[in-house]
Design an enzyme around this catalytic site. Structure first.
Site, PDB file in Angstrom:
ATOM      1  N   ASN A  88       0.880  -1.197  -0.062  1.00 32.25           N
ATOM      2  CA  ASN A  88       0.183   0.052   0.119  1.00 32.25           C
ATOM      3  C   ASN A  88       1.049   1.281   0.004  1.00 32.25           C
ATOM      4  O   ASN A  88       1.399   1.660   0.790  1.00 32.25           O
ATOM      5  CB  ASN A  88      -0.829   0.179   1.241  1.00 32.25           C
ATOM      6  N   TRP A  89       1.038   2.115  -1.264  1.00 31.70           N
ATOM      7  CA  TRP A  89       2.062   2.895  -1.274  1.00 31.70           C
ATOM      8  C   TRP A  89       1.316   4.234  -0.575  1.00 31.70           C
ATOM      9  O   TRP A  89       1.841   5.299  -0.600  1.00 31.70           O
ATOM     10  CB  TRP A  89       2.192   3.191  -2.631  1.00 31.70           C
ATOM     11  N   LYS A  90       0.044   4.257  -0.286  1.00 28.99           N
ATOM     12  CA  LYS A  90      -0.594   5.316   0.428  1.00 28.99           C
ATOM     13  C   LYS A  90      -0.526   6.765  -0.696  1.00 28.99           C
ATOM     14  O   LYS A  90      -0.342   6.510  -1.886  1.00 28.99           O
ATOM     15  CB  LYS A  90       0.007   5.529   1.575  1.00 28.99           C
TER      16      LYS A  90
ATOM     17  N   HIS B  58      -9.524   1.167   5.020  1.00 31.38           N
ATOM     18  CA  HIS B  58      -8.052   1.396   5.572  1.00 31.38           C
ATOM     19  C   HIS B  58      -8.325   2.394   6.942  1.00 31.38           C
ATOM     20  O   HIS B  58      -9.130   3.298   6.786  1.00 31.38           O
ATOM     21  CB  HIS B  58      -7.124   1.927   4.627  1.00 31.38           C
TER      22      HIS B  58
ATOM     23  N   GLU C 226      -6.689   4.609   8.104  1.00 27.96           N
ATOM     24  CA  GLU C 226      -6.376   6.209   7.468  1.00 27.96           C
ATOM     25  C   GLU C 226      -7.682   6.895   7.170  1.00 27.96           C
ATOM     26  O   GLU C 226      -7.812   7.758   7.073  1.00 27.96           O
ATOM     27  CB  GLU C 226      -5.049   6.275   6.645  1.00 27.96           C
TER      28      GLU C 226
ATOM     29  N   GLU D  35      -5.261  -4.946  10.754  1.00 26.23           N
ATOM     30  CA  GLU D  35      -4.066  -3.708  10.840  1.00 26.23           C
ATOM     31  C   GLU D  35      -4.323  -3.080  12.239  1.00 26.23           C
ATOM     32  O   GLU D  35      -5.148  -2.084  12.179  1.00 26.23           O
ATOM     33  CB  GLU D  35      -3.981  -3.159   9.673  1.00 26.23           C
TER      34      GLU D  35
ATOM     35  N   GLY E  13       2.853   1.830  10.590  1.00 29.52           N
ATOM     36  CA  GLY E  13       3.988   2.980  10.467  1.00 29.52           C
ATOM     37  C   GLY E  13       4.838   3.180  11.758  1.00 29.52           C
ATOM     38  O   GLY E  13       5.464   4.184  11.768  1.00 29.52           O
TER      39      GLY E  13
ATOM     40  N   SER F 263       3.585  -2.502  10.055  1.00 37.02           N
ATOM     41  CA  SER F 263       5.004  -2.387  10.578  1.00 37.02           C
ATOM     42  C   SER F 263       5.631  -3.956   9.937  1.00 37.02           C
ATOM     43  O   SER F 263       6.522  -4.531  10.709  1.00 37.02           O
ATOM     44  CB  SER F 263       5.220  -2.229  11.791  1.00 37.02           C
TER      45      SER F 263
ATOM     46  N   GLY G 265       2.836  -1.242   4.113  1.00 35.55           N
ATOM     47  CA  GLY G 265       3.192   0.032   3.719  1.00 35.55           C
ATOM     48  C   GLY G 265       4.474   0.524   3.257  1.00 35.55           C
ATOM     49  O   GLY G 265       4.609   0.167   2.234  1.00 35.55           O
TER      50      GLY G 265
HETATM   51  C1  PEP Z   1      -0.696   0.246   6.204  1.00 37.88           C
HETATM   52  O1  PEP Z   1      -1.093   1.240   6.489  1.00 37.88           O
HETATM   53  O2  PEP Z   1      -1.409  -0.679   5.492  1.00 37.88           O
HETATM   54  C2  PEP Z   1       0.632  -0.531   6.894  1.00 37.88           C
HETATM   55  C3  PEP Z   1       0.628  -1.769   7.202  1.00 37.88           C
HETATM   56  O3  PEP Z   1       1.661   0.493   6.988  1.00 37.88           O
HETATM   57  P1  PEP Z   1       3.058  -0.073   7.410  1.00 37.88           P
HETATM   58  O4  PEP Z   1       3.400  -1.353   6.829  1.00 37.88           O
HETATM   59  O5  PEP Z   1       4.133   1.199   7.037  1.00 37.88           O
HETATM   60  O6  PEP Z   1       2.920  -0.303   8.796  1.00 37.88           O
END
Ligand code: PEP
Length: 247
Positions: A10-12, A93, A95, A163, A169, A209, A230
């Site tokens: 997921n590049w956001k 998600h 976010e 998640e 993150g 993470s 992410g």
């Molecule tokens: C995400 O936001 O979907 C995610 C898993 O981010 P990260 O791997 O950076 O924690």
């Protein structure tokens, strides 16, 4: 249960055309690991060009609107992202649930709209640190699941991503026992909702993470069928080992 591992980046809100080289390098790694299904959910602006340049991975979007069209300035419908090159889409998600105030009912409607447009869907769930610390993580996540699960959910087009918000993150992840427990609870709730056959075929991803150092241990857990990644998905150097761990 014979569930093929699924690893999705997921590049956001990261990525201009100059970063497409990373998608192509990730595609080249995935070509060598056909045992795992690999995809990248990238900014909508890059869907079309990325889709034309990859062979082994799927390209996905990070959101879609629940309506087919209309007066929704700045939004994209499921058919639009599909036409641009997406074959999958992330809905719910944390976010978006947080920043855009999306409810679980919105998320279920988005999943249905995506399905109607022919997209596969990753539906995200996850608790805050406050909820985790209060001992109510499972109760909260199962409530979110029940409120977000679209009618007609089935394993051929829907996957679930757990998640925990506090792990996204942050470099901080739950213990393996905590991940195993909540994935087992999600599988159990899906059995109740959809029956054993569908529930046992549905892929449950862990996100938060995931990195080269922890992926192998997480993906080895019984009810973890891959990951939503992410930060580590932005570069082939960090995403490649995660693909290898899944394969
Ligand atoms: C995400 O936001 O979907 C995610 C898993 O981010 P990260 O791997 O950076 O924690």
């Amino acid at each position: 249960m014979g569930r093929r591992k699924l690893v999705v980046g997921n590049w956001k809100m990261n990525g201009l055309r100059a970063q497409l080289g990373a998608a192509y390098a990730i595609d080249a790694i995935a070509t060598q690991h056909p045992d795992a299904e690999v995809g990248l959910c990238i900014p909508a602006t890059l869907l079309s060009e990325a889709k034309a340049g990859v062979k082994a991975i799927f390209i996905g979007a990070q959101d879609c609107h629940m309506n087919e069209n209309g007066a929704h300035t700045g939004c994209l419908s499921a058919a639009m992202v599909k036409e641009a090159g997406a074959s999958w889409v992330i809905v719910g998600h944390s976010e978006r649930r947080g920043d855009q105030h999306e409810s679980s009912a919105d998320v279920a409607a988005k999943a249905l709209a995506a399905r109607a447009a022919g997209l596969k869907v990753i539906l995200c769930l996850g608790e805050s640190l406050e909820t985790r610390d209060s001992g109510k993580a499972s109760e909260f996540v199962l409530g979110q699941l029940s409120d977000s699960l679209p009618d007609g959910a089935s394993a051929d087009w829907l996957s679930i991503a757990y998640e925990p918000i506090w792990a996204i993150g942050t470099g901080r992840i739950p213990t393996m026992e905590q991940i195993a427990e909540i994935h087992g609870d999600i599988r159990g709730a899906l059995r109740q909702a959809l029956g054993a056959e569908q529930a046992d075929a549905m892929r449950l991803l862990y996100g938060g993470s995931v990195n080269a150092a922890n992926a192998r241990e997480i993906f080895a857990l019984e009810d973890v069928d891959g990951g939503l990644v992410g930060g580590a998905s932005l570069k082939a150097d960090s995403f490649g080992p995660i693909i290898e761990a899944a394969a």
